[in-house]
Design an enzyme around this catalytic site. Structure first.
Site, PDB file in Angstrom:
ATOM      1  N   HIS A   9       0.834  -1.205   0.000  1.00 56.29           N
ATOM      2  CA  HIS A   9       0.000   0.000   0.000  1.00 56.29           C
ATOM      3  C   HIS A   9       0.870   1.257   0.000  1.00 56.29           C
ATOM      4  O   HIS A   9       1.579   1.519   0.958  1.00 56.29           O
ATOM      5  CB  HIS A   9      -0.906  -0.018   1.237  1.00 56.29           C
ATOM      6  CG  HIS A   9      -1.933   1.062   1.276  1.00 56.29           C
ATOM      7  ND1 HIS A   9      -2.240   1.762   2.412  1.00 56.29           N
ATOM      8  CD2 HIS A   9      -2.725   1.588   0.306  1.00 56.29           C
ATOM      9  CE1 HIS A   9      -3.186   2.640   2.161  1.00 56.29           C
ATOM     10  NE2 HIS A   9      -3.488   2.559   0.882  1.00 56.29           N
ATOM     11  N   GLU A  36       0.966  -0.752  -5.005  1.00 55.45           N
ATOM     12  CA  GLU A  36      -0.070   0.264  -5.246  1.00 55.45           C
ATOM     13  C   GLU A  36       0.506   1.664  -5.094  1.00 55.45           C
ATOM     14  O   GLU A  36       1.366   1.914  -4.245  1.00 55.45           O
ATOM     15  CB  GLU A  36      -1.220   0.053  -4.241  1.00 55.45           C
ATOM     16  CG  GLU A  36      -2.420   0.958  -4.447  1.00 55.45           C
ATOM     17  CD  GLU A  36      -2.393   2.232  -3.601  1.00 55.45           C
ATOM     18  OE1 GLU A  36      -3.257   3.094  -3.840  1.00 55.45           O
ATOM     19  OE2 GLU A  36      -1.517   2.364  -2.714  1.00 55.45           O
ATOM     20  N   ASP A  38      -0.716   6.140  -5.965  1.00 55.16           N
ATOM     21  CA  ASP A  38      -1.780   7.092  -6.296  1.00 55.16           C
ATOM     22  C   ASP A  38      -1.220   8.132  -7.260  1.00 55.16           C
ATOM     23  O   ASP A  38      -0.069   8.558  -7.109  1.00 55.16           O
ATOM     24  CB  ASP A  38      -2.259   7.806  -5.028  1.00 55.16           C
ATOM     25  CG  ASP A  38      -2.623   6.838  -3.928  1.00 55.16           C
ATOM     26  OD1 ASP A  38      -3.758   6.362  -3.916  1.00 55.16           O
ATOM     27  OD2 ASP A  38      -1.763   6.548  -3.062  1.00 55.16           O
ATOM     28  N   HIS A  51      -0.650  11.022  -2.997  1.00 55.84           N
ATOM     29  CA  HIS A  51      -2.018  10.696  -2.597  1.00 55.84           C
ATOM     30  C   HIS A  51      -2.895  11.932  -2.438  1.00 55.84           C
ATOM     31  O   HIS A  51      -3.971  12.033  -3.026  1.00 55.84           O
ATOM     32  CB  HIS A  51      -2.012   9.899  -1.293  1.00 55.84           C
ATOM     33  CG  HIS A  51      -3.388   9.511  -0.818  1.00 55.84           C
ATOM     34  ND1 HIS A  51      -4.182  10.366  -0.069  1.00 55.84           N
ATOM     35  CD2 HIS A  51      -4.113   8.383  -1.004  1.00 55.84           C
ATOM     36  CE1 HIS A  51      -5.338   9.768   0.184  1.00 55.84           C
ATOM     37  NE2 HIS A  51      -5.326   8.566  -0.373  1.00 55.84           N
ATOM     38  N   GLU A 103      -3.931   3.990  -8.538  1.00 57.31           N
ATOM     39  CA  GLU A 103      -5.205   4.638  -8.215  1.00 57.31           C
ATOM     40  C   GLU A 103      -5.261   6.045  -8.792  1.00 57.31           C
ATOM     41  O   GLU A 103      -4.390   6.871  -8.517  1.00 57.31           O
ATOM     42  CB  GLU A 103      -5.438   4.702  -6.704  1.00 57.31           C
ATOM     43  CG  GLU A 103      -6.788   5.328  -6.391  1.00 57.31           C
ATOM     44  CD  GLU A 103      -7.060   5.566  -4.919  1.00 57.31           C
ATOM     45  OE1 GLU A 103      -7.937   6.400  -4.613  1.00 57.31           O
ATOM     46  OE2 GLU A 103      -6.399   4.928  -4.083  1.00 57.31           O
TER      47      GLU A 103
END
Length: 226
Positions: A9, A36, A38, A51, A103
């Site tokens: 993450h 992962e 962002d 993020h 993301e």
């Protein structure tokens, strides 16, 4: 045996500054098979890995990310003297080593610019594009149906219906809302289920075992070693 995704993450953000190359390297060292991140856009339309919509929490800068050019952002410390990475930098590091979960945060033109980079790198089978926004996921499938997508949500209500509406292959849901019934329903609808934790959350091993035994296909953790 089913393949289970251990997702780093924002890299391995328990150990290193989140969404930095240092954090992604750590996640790879810890054997995460999926990393992962962002993404957002800079003032000059460059896709970067961060993020929040502001710089304040994760860097020594302040203000909205969209108000700065890439060159200006490269002067900012994202923790331990790390720079805010570009999406291309993330791909260069992760490509062929792990699946890339990207993301898309709420940002005008983020779908278009992200797909440009994916097309340039020809990594269609190595990425999963994630978003809370149905319109983004529908646009991705319209522009390139080969790319796998995941619908992110905090709620079980209508989650499967929305995921199918945007032709996603998976649902990513906050770990506290996971149930066996929900997972079973997803699988009946040909949807994989990933759980994710908050950036400051580190569930214990017994809790994670219970979650995984419900039939999850993957889990995003700040400490991939768990």
């Amino acid at each position: 045996m089913r393949k289970f995704f251990i997702i780093g993450h924002r890299g391995a953000c328990y150990y290193e500054p989140e969404n930095t190359l240092r954090s992604f390297k750590k996640a790879l060292q810890l054997k995460a098979n999926c990393i992962e991140c962002d993404v957002r856009l800079t003032k000059d339309n460059k896709v970067i890995v961060i993020h929040d919509k502001t710089l304040d929490r994760t860097t020594n800068g302040t203000g909205l990310v969209e108000n700065f050019t890439l060159k200006e952002l490269k002067r900012i410390d994202a923790g331990k003297k790390e720079k805010i990475p570009t999406l291309q930098g993330y791909i260069n590091l992760i490509k062929n080593k792990a699946i890339m979960c990207i993301e898309l945060k709420k940002c005008k033109n983020i779908v278009k610019e992200t797909l440009k980079i994916i097309n340039k790198n020809k990594i269609y089978d190595k990425v999963i594009l994630l978003s809370f926004y149905v319109s983004y996921l529908r646009k991705i499938k319209k522009l390139n149906p080969k790319i796998k997508t995941g619908f992110l949500t905090f709620r079980l209500i209508l989650a499967i219906k929305r995921a199918k509406f945007c032709k996603a292959e998976l649902i990513g849901i906050y770990h506290k809302f996971i149930s066996k019934e929900f997972i079973d329903n997803c699988h009946k609808n040909n949807l994989k289920v990933f759980a994710y934790v908050g950036v400051k959350e580190n569930p214990n091993e017994n809790y994670l075992k219970k979650l995984i035994n419900l039939g999850l296909d993957g889990i995003a953790l700040n400490r991939p070693t768990l």
